[in-house]
Motif scaffolding. Structure first.
Motif, PDB file in Angstrom:
ATOM      1  N   CYS A   1      50.609  38.788  44.192  1.00 36.26           N
ATOM      2  CA  CYS A   1      51.504  38.650  45.344  1.00 36.26           C
ATOM      3  C   CYS A   1      52.191  39.981  45.588  1.00 36.26           C
ATOM      4  O   CYS A   1      52.889  40.490  44.694  1.00 36.26           O
ATOM      5  N   CYS A   2      52.011  40.543  46.766  1.00 37.65           N
ATOM      6  CA  CYS A   2      52.509  41.884  47.068  1.00 37.65           C
ATOM      7  C   CYS A   2      53.473  41.834  48.245  1.00 37.65           C
ATOM      8  O   CYS A   2      53.165  41.272  49.295  1.00 37.65           O
ATOM      9  N   HIS A   3      54.641  42.452  48.090  1.00 38.15           N
ATOM     10  CA  HIS A   3      55.785  42.308  48.984  1.00 38.15           C
ATOM     11  C   HIS A   3      55.733  43.240  50.190  1.00 38.15           C
ATOM     12  O   HIS A   3      54.833  44.058  50.359  1.00 38.15           O
ATOM     13  N   GLY A   4      56.771  43.129  51.022  1.00 35.14           N
ATOM     14  CA  GLY A   4      56.904  43.932  52.225  1.00 35.14           C
ATOM     15  C   GLY A   4      57.545  45.284  51.980  1.00 35.14           C
ATOM     16  O   GLY A   4      57.920  45.636  50.851  1.00 35.14           O
TER      17      GLY A   4
ATOM     18  N   MET B   1      53.663  44.699  54.604  1.00 39.92           N
ATOM     19  CA  MET B   1      52.974  45.817  53.964  1.00 39.92           C
ATOM     20  C   MET B   1      52.009  45.328  52.885  1.00 39.92           C
ATOM     21  O   MET B   1      50.878  45.826  52.762  1.00 39.92           O
ATOM     22  N   GLY B   2      52.446  44.358  52.103  1.00 41.29           N
ATOM     23  CA  GLY B   2      51.572  43.817  51.063  1.00 41.29           C
ATOM     24  C   GLY B   2      50.335  43.151  51.628  1.00 41.29           C
ATOM     25  O   GLY B   2      49.277  43.145  50.994  1.00 41.29           O
ATOM     26  N   GLY B   3      50.458  42.584  52.834  1.00 39.88           N
ATOM     27  CA  GLY B   3      49.292  42.013  53.494  1.00 39.88           C
ATOM     28  C   GLY B   3      48.318  43.074  53.961  1.00 39.88           C
ATOM     29  O   GLY B   3      47.097  42.905  53.878  1.00 39.88           O
TER      30      GLY B   3
ATOM     31  N   GLY C   1      58.811  42.619  44.111  1.00 37.28           N
ATOM     32  CA  GLY C   1      58.032  41.481  43.643  1.00 37.28           C
ATOM     33  C   GLY C   1      58.823  40.225  43.353  1.00 37.28           C
ATOM     34  O   GLY C   1      58.252  39.125  43.336  1.00 37.28           O
ATOM     35  N   ARG C   2      60.133  40.343  43.131  1.00 40.49           N
ATOM     36  CA  ARG C   2      60.923  39.156  42.829  1.00 40.49           C
ATOM     37  C   ARG C   2      61.100  38.251  44.043  1.00 40.49           C
ATOM     38  O   ARG C   2      61.552  37.111  43.909  1.00 40.49           O
ATOM     39  N   ASP C   3      60.723  38.728  45.230  1.00 40.66           N
ATOM     40  CA  ASP C   3      60.702  37.866  46.413  1.00 40.66           C
ATOM     41  C   ASP C   3      59.807  36.653  46.198  1.00 40.66           C
ATOM     42  O   ASP C   3      59.975  35.622  46.852  1.00 40.66           O
TER      43      ASP C   3
END
Length: 286
Positions: A38-41, A112-114, A46-48
């Motif tokens: 799982c990659c964040h914005g 961004m992670g997407g 990452g804690r999101d």
């Protein structure tokens, strides 16, 4: 119950190594049969994904890995801010995948992670077997980037975590109808403590360099989208200015022909904490 552990590895830039932090959620008992990243914005960490990661680890028996992209969260920073960008992020994620020692994985990416996930999934012999893109697509409109540019990189100073929480609940109101506890979670993991004891948002303001040194234009990744062969779930906040209805519809008709899930009470980007959003991701990855 899934258990969370914290880990680090080293990424390499043109100016040397840097620390990359990630959390790993493991299912109760035994080794996991699959891995999900799982990659964040852009300005998050990452804690999101704590709520989603625990859910996926418990329900799917998966190892769920949530990295802090360099310059965010507990990861290190880059000496030259010009190096913040997708070539570096992709290299770091390749190092993470090597550390995880898997032949295949699923990818969930917000904004961004997407985009990182899309580019990885488009490569030859990619390890990405299923892809979830949260409120981002192969065309990123100029207007949305200009809006992001108005706040990213601002060197804000806070005195308390409560001030951080109030700021996040205003700027990230499009995340959706979050509870006070959920905003508190984002705030508690969304700040760094400065040497003088004040608080700042938990990202290097240097990540904004691209917004400051280059003309802002539409980002067109349709050729990348056309190279993706794995199944894709596209999540869209109905009020999103970054993933418009027109772009989302085209994503269901072109390339991998994504399945579309829309969130009525969110813009950019749904927080993936609501039970319906968790179920959409879980059912797709199942």
């Amino acid at each position: 119950m899934a258990t969370m552990t914290e880990h680090t590895l080293r990424g390499l830039s043109a100016l040397g190594f840097h620390r990359l932090a990630y959390t790993q959620w493991s299912p109760e008992g035994g080794l996991p049969g699959r891995t999900i990243v799982c990659c964040h914005g852009l300005t998050r960490n990452g804690r999101d994904f704590d709520v989603l990661a625990a859910d996926l680890a418990d329900s799917l028996g998966a190892r769920v890995v949530c990295p802090d992209v360099v310059g965010r969260g507990k990861s290190g920073t880059l000496a030259n801010p010009d190096l913040y960008g997708y070539p570096q992020y992709l290299a770091d994620m390749a190092a993470l995948i090597a550390r995880l020692d898997v032949e295949s994985l699923d990818w969930v990416g917000t904004s961004m992670g997407g985009l990182i996930g899309m580019i990885l999934a488009a490569q030859g012999d990619t390890p990405v077997t299923r892809l979830v893109v949260n409120d981002v697509g192969p065309l990123v409109p100029k207007a949305a980037l200009e809006r992001i540019g108005t706040y990213v990189g601002t060197n804000l100073v806070f005195r308390t975590v409560e001030e951080v929480q109030r700021y996040l609940s205003l700027v990230y109101a499009p995340f959706g109808d979050l509870t006070d506890a959920q905003w508190r979670h984002l705030a508690e993991h969304g700040y760094w403590t400065r040497p003088d004891g004040t608080l700042g948002l938990a990202y290097d303001t240097g990540i904004a360099r691209a917004f400051q040194t280059q003309p802002i234009t539409d980002v067109d990744l349709w050729p990348v989208w056309g190279m993706i062969r794995c199944p894709v779930l596209a999540i869209r906040g109905l009020q999103s200015d970054l993933l418009t209805a027109e772009i989302a519809q085209a994503m269901t008709e072109r390339g991998p022909k994504a399945t579309l899930f829309e969130v009525t009470d969110a813009g950019h980007a749904p927080a993936l904490m609501d039970p319906a959003q968790l179920a959409a991701v879980r059912d797709f990855l199942r």
